[in-house]
Write a protein that holds these residues in place. Structure first.
Motif, PDB file in Angstrom:
ATOM      1  N   CYS A 150       0.812  -1.216   0.000  1.00 53.81           N
ATOM      2  CA  CYS A 150       0.000   0.000   0.000  1.00 53.81           C
ATOM      3  C   CYS A 150       0.847   1.268   0.000  1.00 53.81           C
ATOM      4  O   CYS A 150       0.298   2.370   0.083  1.00 53.81           O
ATOM      5  CB  CYS A 150      -0.940   0.007   1.208  1.00 53.81           C
ATOM      6  N   LEU A 151       2.162   1.136  -0.079  1.00 55.31           N
ATOM      7  CA  LEU A 151       3.038   2.301  -0.042  1.00 55.31           C
ATOM      8  C   LEU A 151       3.541   2.625  -1.443  1.00 55.31           C
ATOM      9  O   LEU A 151       3.894   1.730  -2.207  1.00 55.31           O
ATOM     10  CB  LEU A 151       4.227   2.055   0.891  1.00 55.31           C
ATOM     11  N   ASP A 179       5.807   7.612  -0.336  1.00 56.72           N
ATOM     12  CA  ASP A 179       5.824   7.147   1.051  1.00 56.72           C
ATOM     13  C   ASP A 179       7.195   6.597   1.427  1.00 56.72           C
ATOM     14  O   ASP A 179       7.693   6.843   2.533  1.00 56.72           O
ATOM     15  CB  ASP A 179       4.763   6.058   1.253  1.00 56.72           C
ATOM     16  N   THR A 214      -0.777   0.691   8.160  1.00 59.43           N
ATOM     17  CA  THR A 214       0.471   1.163   7.562  1.00 59.43           C
ATOM     18  C   THR A 214       0.261   2.443   6.773  1.00 59.43           C
ATOM     19  O   THR A 214       1.096   3.354   6.804  1.00 59.43           O
ATOM     20  CB  THR A 214       1.053   0.076   6.646  1.00 59.43           C
ATOM     21  N   ARG A 215      -0.859   2.517   6.076  1.00 59.08           N
ATOM     22  CA  ARG A 215      -1.109   3.679   5.230  1.00 59.08           C
ATOM     23  C   ARG A 215      -1.274   4.945   6.067  1.00 59.08           C
ATOM     24  O   ARG A 215      -0.697   5.989   5.742  1.00 59.08           O
ATOM     25  CB  ARG A 215      -2.369   3.434   4.392  1.00 59.08           C
ATOM     26  N   ARG A 216      -2.042   4.867   7.145  1.00 60.85           N
ATOM     27  CA  ARG A 216      -2.233   6.039   8.006  1.00 60.85           C
ATOM     28  C   ARG A 216      -0.910   6.456   8.643  1.00 60.85           C
ATOM     29  O   ARG A 216      -0.606   7.648   8.741  1.00 60.85           O
ATOM     30  CB  ARG A 216      -3.264   5.731   9.086  1.00 60.85           C
ATOM     31  N   SER A 249       2.034   6.003   7.410  1.00 65.63           N
ATOM     32  CA  SER A 249       2.880   6.588   6.379  1.00 65.63           C
ATOM     33  C   SER A 249       2.498   8.036   6.103  1.00 65.63           C
ATOM     34  O   SER A 249       3.366   8.895   5.937  1.00 65.63           O
ATOM     35  CB  SER A 249       2.783   5.761   5.095  1.00 65.63           C
TER      36      SER A 249
END
Length: 256
Positions: free
Chosen positions: A74-75, A79, A223-225, A227
């Motif tokens: 998802c990065l 990021d 992980t997304r939040r 990042s």
């Protein structure tokens, strides 16, 4: 239908794993007799751990199959750039700069240049490892392949210790800065003083605990939040550093 179920096992949420098997998946911990049997093989297993090295194929192919939930990519490159920047230039630069300036004086610029070059070498090493071994284990996986399980275990312990000590120091520094914004004469007024403890260890810091709990909650949310928060904080840090450098050159005293 059964073959499809075997190929696509039912995935469980991270928060639903509270059974005994989730905490102790190894057969060793199923009962007391199996645990005693495992203890009898400790010398041979320890020798195997000291000499054993993992392989690229095991880390890339076999190990991910043991996980119930495959990690999602998802990065983006954006990021990853700021993730690397935040790892090298952390918030600690705002904590220790004042103390380092008192010790190094005007040569603090040279000190940062040397440390920056050292960090660059570390970044290049991690980049090469990440390209060669694209797994989620990080330093632990790299060392398992290159130097063996024992060295990887020692390195993992050092990384955990560094994270614990570093986060505790940053949390306490954050509370000190926050207190200085309210009262400049006493930065410890928000801390709880315990008279039964020796000096230097008798100030409990609930503000630092709250800050660390909030940061950990954000990290656990996804992980997304994490990042997004990381690159926002990293960009802010970069602007502050550039601002300090410009002001230092403009308002600096050449007599020093």
């Amino acid at each position: 239908m059964e073959e499809e179920d075997e190929q696509n096992p039912q995935q469980r949420s991270y928060w639903s794993r509270w059974s005994k098997h989730d905490f102790f998946p190894e057969p060793t911990f199923q009962n007391l007799s199996s645990y005693k049997d495992a203890l009898s093989h400790t010398p041979s297993r320890l020798k195997d751990r000291l000499l054993h090295r993992s392989s690229d194929s095991f880390e890339l192919l076999q190990l991910p199959k043991q996980s119930e939930n495959r990690m999602k990519r998802c990065l983006t490159w954006w990021d990853l750039v700021w993730l690397g920047f935040g790892s090298v230039v952390g918030s600690g630069i705002f904590v220790i700069t004042g103390q380092a300036t008192r010790d190094a004086g005007p040569s603090i610029v040279l000190s940062y240049a040397i440390s920056g070059f050292s960090a660059l070498l570390s970044v290049l090493c991690y980049t090469e490892f990440a390209v060669e071994i694209p797994v989620a284990g990080g330093s632990f996986s790299y060392l398992r392949i290159e130097l063996g399980d024992f060295v990887a275990f020692i390195a993992a312990g050092n990384i955990l210790l560094e994270a614990l000590v570093g986060s505790a120091g940053l949390g306490r520094s954050w509370s000190s800065y926050f207190a200085s914004m309210i009262r400049t004469d006493d930065t410890d007024f928000l801390r709880i003083r315990v008279k039964s403890l020796p000096n230097g260890f008798n100030l409990l810091d609930p503000i630092a605990v709250v800050v660390l709990l909030v940061a950990n909650s954000i990290a656990m949310s996804g992980t997304r939040r994490t990042s997004v928060l990381n690159w926002i904080a990293s960009i802010a840090s970069a602007f502050i550093i550039v601002f300090i450098i410009i002001v230092g050159f403009v308002r600096g005293n050449t007599a020093n």
